[in-house]
Write a protein that holds these residues in place. Structure first.
Motif, PDB file in Angstrom:
ATOM      1  N   GLN A 159       0.854  -1.187   0.000  1.00  0.00           N
ATOM      2  CA  GLN A 159       0.000   0.000   0.000  1.00  0.00           C
ATOM      3  C   GLN A 159       0.887   1.233   0.000  1.00  0.00           C
ATOM      4  N   LYS A 160       0.418   2.309  -0.629  1.00  0.00           N
ATOM      5  CA  LYS A 160       1.214   3.533  -0.693  1.00  0.00           C
ATOM      6  C   LYS A 160       1.005   4.436   0.512  1.00  0.00           C
ATOM      7  N   THR A 161      -0.141   4.346   1.166  1.00  0.00           N
ATOM      8  CA  THR A 161      -0.419   5.238   2.294  1.00  0.00           C
ATOM      9  C   THR A 161      -0.880   4.449   3.515  1.00  0.00           C
ATOM     10  N   ALA A 162      -0.689   5.071   4.674  1.00  0.00           N
ATOM     11  CA  ALA A 162      -1.164   4.462   5.916  1.00  0.00           C
ATOM     12  C   ALA A 162      -2.686   4.333   5.897  1.00  0.00           C
ATOM     13  N   GLU A 163      -3.353   5.295   5.287  1.00  0.00           N
ATOM     14  CA  GLU A 163      -4.816   5.250   5.216  1.00  0.00           C
ATOM     15  C   GLU A 163      -5.290   4.050   4.392  1.00  0.00           C
ATOM     16  N   ALA A 164      -4.573   3.748   3.305  1.00  0.00           N
ATOM     17  CA  ALA A 164      -4.926   2.587   2.488  1.00  0.00           C
ATOM     18  C   ALA A 164      -4.702   1.292   3.269  1.00  0.00           C
ATOM     19  N   ALA A 165      -3.620   1.233   4.036  1.00  0.00           N
ATOM     20  CA  ALA A 165      -3.351   0.047   4.851  1.00  0.00           C
ATOM     21  C   ALA A 165      -4.442  -0.150   5.896  1.00  0.00           C
ATOM     22  N   VAL A 166      -4.866   0.947   6.517  1.00  0.00           N
ATOM     23  CA  VAL A 166      -5.937   0.872   7.518  1.00  0.00           C
ATOM     24  C   VAL A 166      -7.247   0.460   6.854  1.00  0.00           C
ATOM     25  N   ALA A 167      -7.529   0.987   5.673  1.00  0.00           N
ATOM     26  CA  ALA A 167      -8.755   0.614   4.967  1.00  0.00           C
ATOM     27  C   ALA A 167      -8.775  -0.882   4.650  1.00  0.00           C
ATOM     28  N   ALA A 168      -7.623  -1.430   4.310  1.00  0.00           N
ATOM     29  CA  ALA A 168      -7.546  -2.847   3.940  1.00  0.00           C
ATOM     30  C   ALA A 168      -7.509  -3.774   5.154  1.00  0.00           C
ATOM     31  N   LEU A 169      -6.791  -3.362   6.196  1.00  0.00           N
ATOM     32  CA  LEU A 169      -6.522  -4.277   7.314  1.00  0.00           C
ATOM     33  C   LEU A 169      -7.121  -3.854   8.646  1.00  0.00           C
ATOM     34  N   GLY A 170      -7.622  -2.640   8.726  1.00  0.00           N
ATOM     35  CA  GLY A 170      -8.187  -2.167   9.984  1.00  0.00           C
ATOM     36  C   GLY A 170      -7.191  -1.336  10.776  1.00  0.00           C
ATOM     37  N   GLU A 171      -7.705  -0.635  11.737  1.00  0.00           N
ATOM     38  CA  GLU A 171      -6.923   0.310  12.543  1.00  0.00           C
ATOM     39  C   GLU A 171      -5.766  -0.366  13.285  1.00  0.00           C
ATOM     40  N   ASP A 172      -5.894  -1.646  13.629  1.00  0.00           N
ATOM     41  CA  ASP A 172      -4.849  -2.340  14.389  1.00  0.00           C
ATOM     42  C   ASP A 172      -3.511  -2.416  13.660  1.00  0.00           C
ATOM     43  N   ILE A 173      -3.486  -2.285  12.335  1.00  0.00           N
ATOM     44  CA  ILE A 173      -2.224  -2.389  11.599  1.00  0.00           C
ATOM     45  C   ILE A 173      -1.248  -1.312  12.044  1.00  0.00           C
TER      46      ILE A 173
END
Length: 103
Positions: free
Chosen positions: A10-24
């Motif tokens: 993922q390019k952004t932290a927001e994209a990572a959170v969208a995919a995996l949830g806030e716990d990432i």
């Protein structure tokens, strides 16, 4: 059912959170924003609900030729959900949508 969360780079932290949830955010070593290098092609971050945290997994390379072969050999294992519903509820009268006309 075995729910998992999975994300490749993922390019952004927001994209990572969208995919995996806030716990990432609490697992920086497994965060998919760190998978940008070519060395991480085929690597994903994964979370399984029965285990805490995240882990990295590497998926094997499958050539286009092998993928086509596997798809052809397993096509009989697929079914249209509308056909399955019609078979289970014959009186409902489900209709399939008409595909759009080609221009």
């Amino acid at each position: 059912m075995c729910p998992i969360d999975l994300s490749f780079a993922q390019k952004t932290a927001e994209a990572a959170v969208a995919a995996l949830g806030e716990d990432i955010r609490e697992w920086p070593d497994a965060n998919p924003i760190n998978l940008q290098d070519r060395a991480y092609v085929g690597v994903a971050s994964m979370n399984h609900q029965s285990q805490p945290g995240f882990t990295r997994i590497r998926t094997p390379f499958v050539s286009g030729k092998d993928a086509a072969y596997i798809a052809a050999r397993t096509a009989h294992l697929t079914a249209d959900p509308a056909d399955l519903l019609t078979a289970q509820s014959p009186g409902v009268g489900l209709t399939k949508p008409t595909p759009p006309m080609a221009a």
